[in-house]
Motif scaffolding. Structure first.
Motif, mmCIF file in Angstrom:
data_model
loop_
_atom_site.group_PDB
_atom_site.id
_atom_site.type_symbol
_atom_site.label_atom_id
_atom_site.label_comp_id
_atom_site.label_asym_id
_atom_site.label_seq_id
_atom_site.Cartn_x
_atom_site.Cartn_y
_atom_site.Cartn_z
ATOM 1 N N ASN A 1 -1.060 3.679 -2.546
ATOM 2 C CA ASN A 1 -1.904 4.661 -1.859
ATOM 3 C C ASN A 1 -2.310 5.808 -2.779
ATOM 4 O OD1 ASN A 1 -2.306 3.506 0.624
ATOM 5 N ND2 ASN A 1 -0.493 4.426 1.559
ATOM 6 N N LYS A 2 -1.335 6.299 -3.553
ATOM 7 C CA LYS A 2 -1.627 7.424 -4.439
ATOM 8 C C LYS A 2 -2.637 7.039 -5.512
ATOM 9 C CE LYS A 2 2.819 9.728 -3.731
ATOM 10 N NZ LYS A 2 4.048 10.245 -4.377
ATOM 11 N N GLU B 1 -4.862 4.686 -5.246
ATOM 12 C CA GLU B 1 -6.153 4.481 -4.600
ATOM 13 C C GLU B 1 -6.883 5.807 -4.435
ATOM 14 O OE1 GLU B 1 -7.861 1.822 -3.774
ATOM 15 O OE2 GLU B 1 -6.326 0.557 -4.699
ATOM 16 N N THR B 2 -6.114 6.853 -4.103
ATOM 17 C CA THR B 2 -6.713 8.190 -4.013
ATOM 18 C C THR B 2 -7.235 8.627 -5.370
ATOM 19 O OG1 THR B 2 -5.190 8.766 -2.229
ATOM 20 C CG2 THR B 2 -6.292 10.580 -3.361
ATOM 21 N N ASP C 1 0.810 -1.213 0.000
ATOM 22 C CA ASP C 1 0.000 0.000 0.000
ATOM 23 C C ASP C 1 0.848 1.270 0.000
ATOM 24 O OD1 ASP C 1 0.945 -0.052 2.581
ATOM 25 O OD2 ASP C 1 -1.000 -0.549 3.477
ATOM 26 N N GLU C 2 2.123 1.139 0.309
ATOM 27 C CA GLU C 2 3.001 2.297 0.219
ATOM 28 C C GLU C 2 3.115 2.782 -1.226
ATOM 29 O OE1 GLU C 2 7.708 3.394 0.985
ATOM 30 O OE2 GLU C 2 6.755 1.821 2.182
#
Length: 395
Positions: free
Chosen positions: A297-298, A300-301, A293-294
């Protein structure tokens, strides 16, 4: 051919072909209603061709109610029955069918366009959602691939650095790897925000040595070769971890996904890349790992923003569709009511004229084709009135 009695105004419909034989002859006929007698020659002067859909209600018998006062053959035209007409009490008019003018307007200008708009909006929204999903999924895949390559490259770089250091310090034993600050600083490095590198030893059959960690951010697990400890910690997720780990046996590179249990008990997905330290007689591997997820994450946003935009677009399109339905419906209802009201009014006026009511009032002030139709019916009414007056004066 339509013939009007010059005395009472009764309307008769006669087949013109049957009257041709009386042209030029002195033949008299009697009206079946008032008994007025006139000559056929005068009837020819007053006769007018009717419209195909005009039929007077009191013409049920045609000329059968008129009596001829000569020995010549009497014309007996009878209008053919028209099943598509229905009686209204004031005359006969064509049936409107199962769908009137207002219903047809609603169907053609409201129902069908709205259905087409709805289908277009549905497929457009579907394509928009598909596009947003594909873009975010491809973006996630690209970012994830970049993260995997980054982890593998990090493992190779650190393994090379450790190899160079160990070659320069041949007297450094594995039990001191973690406690040598220079080597520990090489073997244990940060990867991104949550990732790190560590040095492990693959099993040795000769010494019975199991998988052992010799350099790690957590000093409590240094030198422990109990793989069962990790097995108990990961539980059902251990197999994926062990599959990636054993893939490096034989001093090979290995990489893959696995699930790791955090101290708070949360299970998160990680990625691990292993590169061998190529020193003869030293079965050491350099592992680089980080949470997935590191990297994602971007994206996913971005995916959340794309889905929100697609939802907002859908709501806007739906609102526009509802507004269009209401607006078009009101226009059709108001305009359609005025249009059909005027048409019905003119139909009733024409029906009254057809039965001899030449004083029927025609009060339509529309400035379009309906107004032109009203003017035409008024002119026809005046023409019939003048024709009857002219016949009466000749009599």
């Amino acid at each position: 051919m339509t013939v009007i009695c010059e005395e009472c105004g009764k309307v008769y419909h006669i087949d013109p072909d049957k009257l041709d034989q009386y042209k030029g002859k002195s033949v008299r006929v009697r009206c079946g209603s008032c008994g007025h007698v006139t000559e056929i020659s005068k009837l020819f002067e007053a006769a007018e061709e009717p419209a195909d859909d005009f039929l007077a209600a009191d013409d049920d018998s045609g000329m059968t109610s008129m009596e001829q006062d000569t020995d010549e053959a009497e014309p007996e035209p009878e209008p053919a029955p028209r099943p598509e007409r229905i009686s209204t009490g004031t005359g006969e008019i064509r049936s409107g069918g199962w769908l009137g003018l207002r219903g047809k307007m609603m169907l053609l200008f409201l129902v069908i366009p709205i259905l087409l708009m709805a289908l277009s909006g549905y497929f457009s929204q579907k394509q928009l959602n598909r596009l947003a999903t594909e873009i975010t999924d491809e973006s996630t895949e690209l970012v994830l691939q970049e993260g995997k390559e980054k982890l593998m490259q990090k493992a190779r770089d650190v393994a090379l650095q450790a190899e160079i250091y160990l070659k320069a310090h041949p007297d450094l034993v594995r039990e001191d790897f973690f406690y040598d600050p220079d080597f520990s600083g090489i073997a244990v490095q940060s990867v991104g925000e949550t990732g790190y590198t560590c040095l492990i030893q693959q099993p040795e059959a000769e010494t019975g040595q199991n998988w052992t960690i010799w350099a790690h951010p957590n000093p409590n697990i240094i030198g422990i070769d109990d793989i069962d400890m990790i097995r108990k910690a990961l539980g059902p997720y251990f197999d994926h971890f062990f599959e990636v780990l054993t893939g490096a046996q034989g001093m090979k590179e290995s990489e893959g996904f696995y699930r790791w249990k955090d101290p708070d008990g949360k299970i998160r997905e990680k990625y691990m890349a292993i590169s061998p330290i190529r020193l003869e007689g030293m079965p050491f591997l350099l592992m680089s790992t980080a949470y997935i997820d590191e990297f994602t994450n971007k994206t996913e946003t971005l995916k959340t923003s794309a889905q929100k935009l697609a939802t907002d677009t859908r709501n806007i399109n739906f609102g526009i569709l509802i507004g269009a339905i209401v607006l078009i419906g009101l226009i059709i209802i108001i305009y359609g009511y005025r249009l059909t009201r005027n048409i019905q009014y003119l139909t009733e006026a024409a029906d009254r004229i057809s039965v001899g009511d030449l004083e029927a009032e025609i009060d339509v002030h529309s400035k379009d084709e309906i107004g032109n139709l009203a003017d035409a019916i008024s002119r026809m009414q005046d023409s019939l009135r003048f024709s009857i007056e002219r016949l009466r004066r000749r009599r």
